[in-house]
Design an enzyme around this catalytic site. Sequence first.
Site, PDB file in Angstrom:
ATOM      1  N   LYS A  71       1.261  -1.617  -0.254  1.00 35.26           N
ATOM      2  CA  LYS A  71      -0.231   0.166  -0.189  1.00 35.26           C
ATOM      3  C   LYS A  71       0.701   1.396  -0.426  1.00 35.26           C
ATOM      4  CE  LYS A  71      -3.630   1.946   2.460  1.00 35.26           C
ATOM      5  NZ  LYS A  71      -4.750   1.858   3.488  1.00 35.26           N
ATOM      6  N   SER A 146      -9.292   3.655   2.681  1.00 31.32           N
ATOM      7  CA  SER A 146      -8.030   3.708   2.062  1.00 31.32           C
ATOM      8  C   SER A 146      -7.107   2.741   1.098  1.00 31.32           C
ATOM      9  CB  SER A 146      -7.537   4.689   2.405  1.00 31.32           C
ATOM     10  OG  SER A 146      -6.429   4.307   3.378  1.00 31.32           O
ATOM     11  N   SER A 170     -10.895   1.510   6.469  1.00 26.97           N
ATOM     12  CA  SER A 170      -9.657   1.187   5.108  1.00 26.97           C
ATOM     13  C   SER A 170      -9.275  -0.241   5.279  1.00 26.97           C
ATOM     14  CB  SER A 170      -8.620   2.068   5.384  1.00 26.97           C
ATOM     15  OG  SER A 170      -9.046   3.392   5.104  1.00 26.97           O
TER      16      SER A 170
END
Length: 466
Positions: A71, A146, A170
């Site tokens: 990520k 996210s 997220s």
Amino acid sequence: MDARGQSAALAKGDLSAAELMEATLARIAAVNPRVNAVVSLRDGAELMAEAHAADAAPRAGWLHGIPIAIKDLANAAGLPTSRGSPLFAGEVAEADDIMVARLRAAGAIVIGKTNTPEFGLGSHTFNPVHGATRNPYDLTRSAGGSSGGAAAALATGMLAIADGSDMMGSLRNPAGWNNVYGMRPTWGTVPSEPMGDMYLHQLSTNGPMARTPGDLAALLDTMTGADPRQPLSAEGSKTLGGIDAAPERLRIGWLGDWGGAFPYAPGITEISEAALRQMEGMGHSVEALQAPFDAEAIWHAWTQLRSFAVAGSLGAIHGDPARRPFLKPAALWEIERGLAMSAREVQRASEIRSDWFRRTAQLFAQHDVLVLPSAQLWPFDVNWTYPEEIAGRAMDTYHRWMQVVVPAGLIGLPVVNLPIGFGAEGLPAGLQMIGPRGSDGLLLRLAQQWHERAAWPQARPAMRGE
């Protein structure tokens, strides 16, 4: 194949790391231009050379030779960490974050990054550096966030496993919206970086995402473990070894819409309750609960502590007149609220958080697992900044539409998102399975039992046949 299947095939010699890398790069080339989940992809020749080297080397761990993308909020040495911001675009990390180092030590090959919102703010993955990640079940819709890039990469078969992080859903919202599993572990068991303040900001945590609970457990076991440099980090229990032991009859508490506090789009309640009926069919008991605490008090504590944390992490950028214009409105709003906050306001928010944690101790004395939807609506238009209303109720902030994830995140409870099927428009949904601190293994065992009955990621993969 799931990641453990790949690992077993690699260990037996039935599959080579080079073959796996070649297939991975081919899949990314086929679908990523439309989904935009994997960013900063490394040179293919370099990756193939690294895969051949893995084939020639002794196995380092269960991830030996398995590709993974990190990520784009975490540092992976040699790769840019843009954080979705023009301020950091192109800045190459000199060292791995703790979590990334642990994945590499287990043998993973880092191939690139996965897309995220700017600074991870907002559960909709878009930013001015890499653009928007699209939902692979409907390319006109959001993939969530996210960790939206990670979830979409899993759903389309570009990756077998992925990391993510979770402050405000997220690891849960994008997992639900992409028909995969995502887990927010007990706070502190997956350490963050030993830098800055290490006492006050107990909200965000890294965690695993996967298409099977077994992979989720294996990746969690690799990530967890206390860091001696961090005072609040804790040892997490190993979860993979016991995952196939089906839990005995569990007492499940269904929190519904929290007494009307959470508006849901049509179909969210119905698909959630259908999944709970399936759990009853698995031998568990389900009880509908009244609102256990004032939802607005939890929301107030959350928004105060979140803004306090964001101001702590981004305040220096805000204080620089040359860099401030590059911050998106949501970031400016959070920072300015946090900077204006008094110490007493922060203390009061933490007192509410403490009251809510004490209340959950009473709830968990009567229920093993608490349940809420993973999102209050279905994946929305990818061109929106955020939904401005749900079921006719106006959203007063950029993140109010994700209020349903706050009760667990505020107090560091472990949560596993279960994929629970598809709505009338063919879009996925998920359920948050919430347990007391330290119940990570139990939640994963429940997820495995669910997966054996309803393997949704395998039953309906995204972009099938492409």
